[in-house]
Enzyme design. Sequence first.
Site, mmCIF file in Angstrom:
data_model
loop_
_atom_site.group_PDB
_atom_site.id
_atom_site.type_symbol
_atom_site.label_atom_id
_atom_site.label_comp_id
_atom_site.label_asym_id
_atom_site.label_seq_id
_atom_site.Cartn_x
_atom_site.Cartn_y
_atom_site.Cartn_z
ATOM 1 C CE LYS A 196 18.806 0.592 4.981
ATOM 2 N NZ LYS A 196 19.068 1.034 5.677
ATOM 3 C CE1 TYR A 212 17.292 -2.931 0.351
ATOM 4 C CE2 TYR A 212 17.858 -5.766 0.563
ATOM 5 C CZ TYR A 212 16.884 -4.096 1.484
ATOM 6 O OH TYR A 212 16.147 -3.822 2.336
ATOM 7 C CB THR A 221 -0.526 0.200 1.005
ATOM 8 O OG1 THR A 221 0.183 0.151 2.517
ATOM 9 C CG2 THR A 221 -2.021 -0.997 1.092
HETATM 10 P P1 NAP Z 1 17.317 -3.735 14.632
HETATM 11 O O1 NAP Z 1 17.173 -3.927 15.650
HETATM 12 O O2 NAP Z 1 15.270 -4.184 13.944
HETATM 13 O O3 NAP Z 1 17.729 -1.565 14.404
HETATM 14 C C1 NAP Z 1 16.393 -1.200 13.821
HETATM 15 C C2 NAP Z 1 16.206 0.342 14.973
HETATM 16 O O4 NAP Z 1 15.592 0.970 13.304
HETATM 17 C C3 NAP Z 1 15.557 -0.327 16.041
HETATM 18 O O5 NAP Z 1 16.478 -0.393 16.916
HETATM 19 C C4 NAP Z 1 14.241 0.340 16.173
HETATM 20 O O6 NAP Z 1 13.879 0.388 17.004
HETATM 21 C C5 NAP Z 1 14.705 1.458 15.141
HETATM 22 N N1 NAP Z 1 13.731 2.177 14.464
HETATM 23 C C6 NAP Z 1 13.234 1.777 13.561
HETATM 24 N N2 NAP Z 1 12.171 3.030 13.321
HETATM 25 C C7 NAP Z 1 12.515 4.228 14.072
HETATM 26 C C8 NAP Z 1 12.153 5.365 13.608
HETATM 27 N N3 NAP Z 1 10.755 5.566 13.147
HETATM 28 N N4 NAP Z 1 12.071 6.110 14.612
HETATM 29 C C9 NAP Z 1 13.348 5.886 15.559
HETATM 30 N N5 NAP Z 1 14.263 4.326 16.031
HETATM 31 C C10 NAP Z 1 13.374 3.279 15.075
HETATM 32 O O7 NAP Z 1 17.243 -4.268 13.337
HETATM 33 P P2 NAP Z 1 19.342 -4.345 11.978
HETATM 34 O O8 NAP Z 1 19.192 -6.059 11.529
HETATM 35 O O9 NAP Z 1 20.022 -4.506 13.793
HETATM 36 O O10 NAP Z 1 19.553 -3.242 11.731
HETATM 37 C C11 NAP Z 1 20.301 -2.253 11.719
HETATM 38 C C12 NAP Z 1 20.504 -1.705 9.979
HETATM 39 O O11 NAP Z 1 21.397 -2.192 9.762
HETATM 40 C C13 NAP Z 1 19.538 -0.903 9.555
HETATM 41 O O12 NAP Z 1 19.977 0.329 9.206
HETATM 42 C C14 NAP Z 1 19.387 -2.017 8.922
HETATM 43 O O13 NAP Z 1 18.801 -1.857 7.607
HETATM 44 C C15 NAP Z 1 20.540 -2.423 8.282
HETATM 45 N N6 NAP Z 1 20.711 -3.884 7.645
HETATM 46 C C16 NAP Z 1 20.998 -4.963 8.648
HETATM 47 C C17 NAP Z 1 21.395 -6.100 7.724
HETATM 48 C C18 NAP Z 1 21.358 -7.368 8.546
HETATM 49 O O14 NAP Z 1 21.362 -8.350 8.411
HETATM 50 N N7 NAP Z 1 21.101 -7.699 9.683
HETATM 51 C C19 NAP Z 1 22.026 -6.434 7.069
HETATM 52 C C20 NAP Z 1 22.571 -4.933 5.608
HETATM 53 C C21 NAP Z 1 21.372 -3.768 6.486
HETATM 54 P P3 NAP Z 1 12.191 1.641 17.609
HETATM 55 O O15 NAP Z 1 11.106 -0.028 16.731
HETATM 56 O O16 NAP Z 1 13.069 1.476 19.448
HETATM 57 O O17 NAP Z 1 12.436 2.714 17.301
#
Ligand code: NAP
Length: 282
Positions: free
Chosen positions: A163, A148, A106
């Site tokens: 991204k 990506y 959506t």
């Molecule tokens: P994660 O633990 O879910 O981290 C995402 C964080 O963003 C959470 O702490 C969340 O906290 C916060 N967040 C989400 N919406 C928000 C908002 N509106 N305002 C403020 N904070 C917000 O996942 P992760 O895997 O560690 O990801 C961290 C980064 O790495 C991301 O940018 C992700 O795209 C990137 N990444 C991860 C992977 C992987 O394999 N893990 C691979 C490629 C890239 P709240 O929900 O409490 O706000």
Amino acid sequence: MFQPDLLRGQTILITGGGTGLGRSMGLRFAELGAKVFLAARREEPLRQTAEDIRARGGTAAWGSCDVRDFAAVEKVVEQAERELGGLTGLVNNAAGNFVCPTERLTPGGFNAVVSIVLHGTFHCSLAVGRRWIEGKRPGTILNIVTTYAWTGSGFVVPSVCAKAGVLGMTRSLAVEWGRYRIRANAIAPGPFPTEGAWSRLIPSPDFEKAFQRRIPAGRFGRHEELANLAVFLVSPQSEYVTGDCVTIDGGQWLRQGGQFSDLLDVPPQLWDELAKTRRAKT
Ligand code: NAP
């Protein structure tokens, strides 16, 4: 590899710093002497991570904030500087994402991801960058993107768009703000197990196994590997590095791009037989 006081004198704000990779970067930065400010929406993970940092002898504070809301971002930046002193670094790590066939999306779903990742990164960079420029203070921005951002990927179109935008922002700000001694770099992680990413993006254990098989390094990333790369990019050791994006993915995205990369699955015996047939023919 790193001196224990490498980040002494630094104060770094990490969005999404209470969980996953943000938490791991926060713990590592603090271990190397940085003061760390964690910002996200949920209080409990932020409080817990800040306590864990303090329990290990580090300095940390936290503030609740939705990065989609510029006024809230300004408030939390002000709080960070009041409680810990002038920021020297910003890690835009907060993100939202989910897998979905694009025709089922959506506009609200698209907007939710883009406003956290792209607008959120812009809001934080603007709030912190303006302070650095007005105060004639140098600073470092580190954006967490993903591979990506340049290859594209089906089923995560909102995240791809956001991204890719963040990567463009990284390179643009590196040029525009270089004269203010502000650097902007990015890290593109491959898969690193976190509760957030795995619960939203890995639909089944079979998919996880297949996912892992496609990584030339044969395994997922370890949090300390990403945290150490982030340390380098926010530290004075990388002072001349700006506008770049460092990939840390065990070779995953390059394998996906090569037409013959799936030959990694061919067993040695089959290679032997293929060589024999070739010799017989020539
Ligand atoms: P994660 O633990 O879910 O981290 C995402 C964080 O963003 C959470 O702490 C969340 O906290 C916060 N967040 C989400 N919406 C928000 C908002 N509106 N305002 C403020 N904070 C917000 O996942 P992760 O895997 O560690 O990801 C961290 C980064 O790495 C991301 O940018 C992700 O795209 C990137 N990444 C991860 C992977 C992987 O394999 N893990 C691979 C490629 C890239 P709240 O929900 O409490 O706000």
